[in-house]
Design a protein around this motif. Structure first.
Motif, PDB file in Angstrom:
ATOM      1  N   LYS A 174      81.019 -41.461 -84.274  1.00 36.88           N
ATOM      2  CA  LYS A 174      81.597 -41.952 -85.642  1.00 36.88           C
ATOM      3  C   LYS A 174      80.855 -42.876 -86.037  1.00 36.88           C
ATOM      4  O   LYS A 174      79.886 -43.481 -85.747  1.00 36.88           O
ATOM      5  N   SER A 175      80.856 -43.242 -87.368  1.00 37.47           N
ATOM      6  CA  SER A 175      80.347 -43.901 -88.352  1.00 37.47           C
ATOM      7  C   SER A 175      80.455 -45.385 -87.851  1.00 37.47           C
ATOM      8  O   SER A 175      81.268 -45.685 -87.399  1.00 37.47           O
ATOM      9  N   VAL A 176      79.220 -46.179 -88.235  1.00 36.26           N
ATOM     10  CA  VAL A 176      79.306 -47.609 -87.560  1.00 36.26           C
ATOM     11  C   VAL A 176      78.753 -48.486 -88.722  1.00 36.26           C
ATOM     12  O   VAL A 176      77.806 -48.303 -89.675  1.00 36.26           O
ATOM     13  N   VAL A 177      79.680 -49.608 -88.797  1.00 32.91           N
ATOM     14  CA  VAL A 177      79.107 -50.771 -89.524  1.00 32.91           C
ATOM     15  C   VAL A 177      78.637 -51.856 -88.670  1.00 32.91           C
ATOM     16  O   VAL A 177      79.250 -52.271 -87.785  1.00 32.91           O
ATOM     17  N   SER A 178      77.447 -52.287 -88.524  1.00 34.26           N
ATOM     18  CA  SER A 178      77.002 -53.235 -87.610  1.00 34.26           C
ATOM     19  C   SER A 178      76.237 -54.519 -88.282  1.00 34.26           C
ATOM     20  O   SER A 178      75.340 -54.420 -89.644  1.00 34.26           O
ATOM     21  N   GLY A 179      75.644 -55.298 -87.462  1.00 35.99           N
ATOM     22  CA  GLY A 179      74.610 -56.442 -87.972  1.00 35.99           C
ATOM     23  C   GLY A 179      73.546 -56.225 -86.885  1.00 35.99           C
ATOM     24  O   GLY A 179      72.990 -55.406 -86.604  1.00 35.99           O
ATOM     25  N   HIS A 180      73.016 -57.668 -86.537  1.00 34.71           N
ATOM     26  CA  HIS A 180      72.299 -57.739 -85.274  1.00 34.71           C
ATOM     27  C   HIS A 180      70.698 -57.767 -85.713  1.00 34.71           C
ATOM     28  O   HIS A 180      70.043 -58.751 -85.300  1.00 34.71           O
ATOM     29  N   THR A 181      70.418 -56.733 -86.684  1.00 35.31           N
ATOM     30  CA  THR A 181      68.988 -56.449 -86.863  1.00 35.31           C
ATOM     31  C   THR A 181      68.595 -57.351 -87.998  1.00 35.31           C
ATOM     32  O   THR A 181      67.421 -57.472 -88.326  1.00 35.31           O
ATOM     33  N   HIS A 182      69.446 -57.829 -88.772  1.00 37.45           N
ATOM     34  CA  HIS A 182      69.089 -58.740 -89.883  1.00 37.45           C
ATOM     35  C   HIS A 182      68.647 -58.063 -91.148  1.00 37.45           C
ATOM     36  O   HIS A 182      68.155 -58.307 -92.189  1.00 37.45           O
ATOM     37  N   ARG A 183      68.853 -56.634 -90.857  1.00 40.42           N
ATOM     38  CA  ARG A 183      68.472 -55.563 -91.904  1.00 40.42           C
ATOM     39  C   ARG A 183      69.669 -55.068 -92.926  1.00 40.42           C
ATOM     40  O   ARG A 183      70.763 -54.950 -92.367  1.00 40.42           O
ATOM     41  N   LEU A 184      69.288 -54.617 -93.998  1.00 41.22           N
ATOM     42  CA  LEU A 184      70.324 -54.290 -95.036  1.00 41.22           C
ATOM     43  C   LEU A 184      69.875 -52.933 -95.341  1.00 41.22           C
ATOM     44  O   LEU A 184      68.920 -52.445 -95.916  1.00 41.22           O
ATOM     45  N   GLY A 185      71.090 -51.835 -94.937  1.00 39.64           N
ATOM     46  CA  GLY A 185      70.695 -50.605 -95.286  1.00 39.64           C
ATOM     47  C   GLY A 185      71.801 -49.581 -94.878  1.00 39.64           C
ATOM     48  O   GLY A 185      72.492 -49.886 -94.158  1.00 39.64           O
ATOM     49  N   LEU A 186      71.698 -48.557 -95.252  1.00 37.05           N
ATOM     50  CA  LEU A 186      72.662 -47.351 -95.098  1.00 37.05           C
ATOM     51  C   LEU A 186      72.009 -46.175 -94.601  1.00 37.05           C
ATOM     52  O   LEU A 186      71.160 -45.553 -95.687  1.00 37.05           O
ATOM     53  N   SER A 187      72.165 -45.399 -93.733  1.00 38.21           N
ATOM     54  CA  SER A 187      71.471 -44.200 -93.495  1.00 38.21           C
ATOM     55  C   SER A 187      72.706 -43.246 -93.116  1.00 38.21           C
ATOM     56  O   SER A 187      73.821 -43.406 -92.731  1.00 38.21           O
ATOM     57  N   ALA A 188      72.342 -42.014 -92.823  1.00 33.60           N
ATOM     58  CA  ALA A 188      73.416 -40.721 -92.405  1.00 33.60           C
ATOM     59  C   ALA A 188      72.801 -39.781 -91.815  1.00 33.60           C
ATOM     60  O   ALA A 188      71.656 -39.434 -91.771  1.00 33.60           O
ATOM     61  N   HIS A 189      73.549 -39.087 -90.990  1.00 37.52           N
ATOM     62  CA  HIS A 189      73.054 -37.712 -90.189  1.00 37.52           C
ATOM     63  C   HIS A 189      74.280 -36.644 -90.491  1.00 37.52           C
ATOM     64  O   HIS A 189      75.343 -36.936 -90.110  1.00 37.52           O
ATOM     65  N   SER A 190      73.879 -35.791 -91.043  1.00 37.52           N
ATOM     66  CA  SER A 190      74.759 -34.399 -91.188  1.00 37.52           C
ATOM     67  C   SER A 190      74.584 -33.473 -90.296  1.00 37.52           C
ATOM     68  O   SER A 190      73.518 -33.049 -89.946  1.00 37.52           O
ATOM     69  N   VAL A 201      77.958 -38.555 -90.039  1.00 35.18           N
ATOM     70  CA  VAL A 201      78.119 -39.888 -89.518  1.00 35.18           C
ATOM     71  C   VAL A 201      77.315 -40.641 -90.328  1.00 35.18           C
ATOM     72  O   VAL A 201      76.126 -40.379 -90.517  1.00 35.18           O
ATOM     73  N   TRP A 202      77.875 -42.120 -90.735  1.00 36.32           N
ATOM     74  CA  TRP A 202      76.836 -43.009 -91.275  1.00 36.32           C
ATOM     75  C   TRP A 202      76.493 -44.308 -90.649  1.00 36.32           C
ATOM     76  O   TRP A 202      77.314 -44.734 -89.698  1.00 36.32           O
ATOM     77  N   GLY A 203      75.401 -44.681 -90.834  1.00 39.78           N
ATOM     78  CA  GLY A 203      75.108 -46.199 -90.349  1.00 39.78           C
ATOM     79  C   GLY A 203      74.782 -47.072 -91.160  1.00 39.78           C
ATOM     80  O   GLY A 203      74.191 -46.670 -92.354  1.00 39.78           O
ATOM     81  N   VAL A 204      75.681 -48.107 -91.266  1.00 38.51           N
ATOM     82  CA  VAL A 204      75.504 -49.179 -92.290  1.00 38.51           C
ATOM     83  C   VAL A 204      75.121 -50.543 -91.603  1.00 38.51           C
ATOM     84  O   VAL A 204      75.853 -50.969 -90.722  1.00 38.51           O
ATOM     85  N   GLU A 205      74.128 -51.272 -92.046  1.00 40.92           N
ATOM     86  CA  GLU A 205      73.880 -52.481 -91.539  1.00 40.92           C
ATOM     87  C   GLU A 205      74.141 -53.700 -92.827  1.00 40.92           C
ATOM     88  O   GLU A 205      73.640 -53.565 -93.752  1.00 40.92           O
ATOM     89  N   VAL A 206      74.363 -54.739 -92.371  1.00 40.38           N
ATOM     90  CA  VAL A 206      74.938 -55.793 -93.302  1.00 40.38           C
ATOM     91  C   VAL A 206      73.877 -56.957 -93.594  1.00 40.38           C
ATOM     92  O   VAL A 206      74.399 -57.336 -94.569  1.00 40.38           O
ATOM     93  N   PHE A 230      74.978 -58.456 -97.912  1.00 41.53           N
ATOM     94  CA  PHE A 230      76.279 -58.075 -97.281  1.00 41.53           C
ATOM     95  C   PHE A 230      76.885 -56.965 -97.787  1.00 41.53           C
ATOM     96  O   PHE A 230      76.252 -56.028 -98.421  1.00 41.53           O
ATOM     97  N   VAL A 231      77.962 -56.350 -97.307  1.00 40.39           N
ATOM     98  CA  VAL A 231      78.576 -54.928 -97.543  1.00 40.39           C
ATOM     99  C   VAL A 231      80.029 -55.265 -97.922  1.00 40.39           C
ATOM    100  O   VAL A 231      80.680 -55.913 -97.552  1.00 40.39           O
ATOM    101  N   VAL A 232      80.453 -54.346 -98.791  1.00 40.92           N
ATOM    102  CA  VAL A 232      81.765 -54.348 -99.216  1.00 40.92           C
ATOM    103  C   VAL A 232      82.035 -52.548 -99.223  1.00 40.92           C
ATOM    104  O   VAL A 232      81.233 -52.038 -99.138  1.00 40.92           O
ATOM    105  N   GLY A 233      83.529 -52.695 -98.879  1.00 33.38           N
ATOM    106  CA  GLY A 233      83.747 -51.108 -98.844  1.00 33.38           C
ATOM    107  C   GLY A 233      85.160 -50.825 -99.203  1.00 33.38           C
ATOM    108  O   GLY A 233      86.153 -51.622 -99.301  1.00 33.38           O
TER     109      GLY A 233
END
Length: 261
Positions: A174-190, A201-206, A230-233
């Protein structure tokens, strides 16, 4: 209008839920200008839910590399009061469990394990979240169909923004919104076959809200592959659309044509 269903679309727009994410404030080592500007934005944006996905407090006294004499430096009570003040200023509704918050219990488990059962030391009570009306989710939670939010410290780490969250998404399915890495970005796998999409599935870091020049970040020696942000959705039924917002080194950012500084 009936053919194109415009009336239905208008009604649908009224049901769209706005969600905001912040992560890694690590009080007292936070970026004051970024937090101040973000608070102004959130008051104008009026999200239905504002989620802090962990490391809202740093607790350096209880870190793995802290020496015994360092455990009495600073003031944990002042730090947690400051943390709660920041979260209330930002209108946070939910906090997710994380590795820095767990430092309290790791320290107790090594020295005074019997204290771990005390109800007043339950993390949401220890931090005052229960009285502030902030929901605490120790293991993260599903916030939408096919979407999960958690701190991300259990995922295989990557130095590419968005990839750590995507690593977790591919494991969880399932897609995930997470933190921890201190990095900001969005990636995906199809997944696709025969010209048809399968699972995506999408991976979003805040990102983070720390002050890289603060004493608490001195271990980086001033070098870090981190990005403030930060992230809004937007959640409409089963459809969720995330948007990453970078914050500049001076704490300013732009959202929909307006500058916050």
């Amino acid at each position: 209008r009936e053919v194109w269903g415009l009336r239905g679309r208008r009604r649908g727009l009224m049901t769209v839920k706005r969600i905001a994410w912040i992560s890694d404030i690590q009080a007292p080592f936070f970026h004051e200008a970024a937090v101040k500007n973000l608070g102004k934005f959130l008051r104008a944006y009026k999200p239905h839910q504002t989620i802090c996905i962990g490391d809202e407090i740093d607790l350096p006294q209880l870190g793995g590399f802290a020496q015994p004499w360092q455990e009495v430096e600073g003031n944990i009570d002042e730090d947690r009061k400051l943390t709660l003040e920041i979260l209330e200023y930002l209108g946070v509704t939910d906090v997710v469990g994380s590795n820095h918050g767990a430092r309290v219990y790791k320290s107790l488990s090594r020295r005074l394990p019997a204290f771990m059962n005390l109800p007043e030391l339950r993390y949401d009570k220890f931090m005052g979240y229960d009285k502030a009306g902030i929901k605490y989710h120790p293991n993260g939670f599903d916030f939408a169909p096919g979407w999960h939010t958690c701190h991300g410290d259990a995922f295989p780490l990557s130095n590419k923004p968005g990839q750590t969250a995507l690593n977790g998404a591919m494991r969880m399915g399932k897609s995930v919104v997470s933190g921890h890495t201190h990095r900001l970005g969005l990636s995906a796998h199809s997944e696709a076959s025969g010209g048809r999409y399968g699972r995506i599935v999408w991976g979003v870091e805040v990102g983070n809200l720390v002050d890289l020049s603060s004493s608490g970040m001195a271990y980086t020696r001033g070098y870090a592959n981190w990005q403030m942000g930060f992230v809004v959705g937007y959640l409409d039924g089963r459809r969720f659309t995330p948007q990453v917002i970078p914050i500049q080194p001076d704490g300013s950012f732009v959202f929909e044509g307006k500058v916050y500084r």
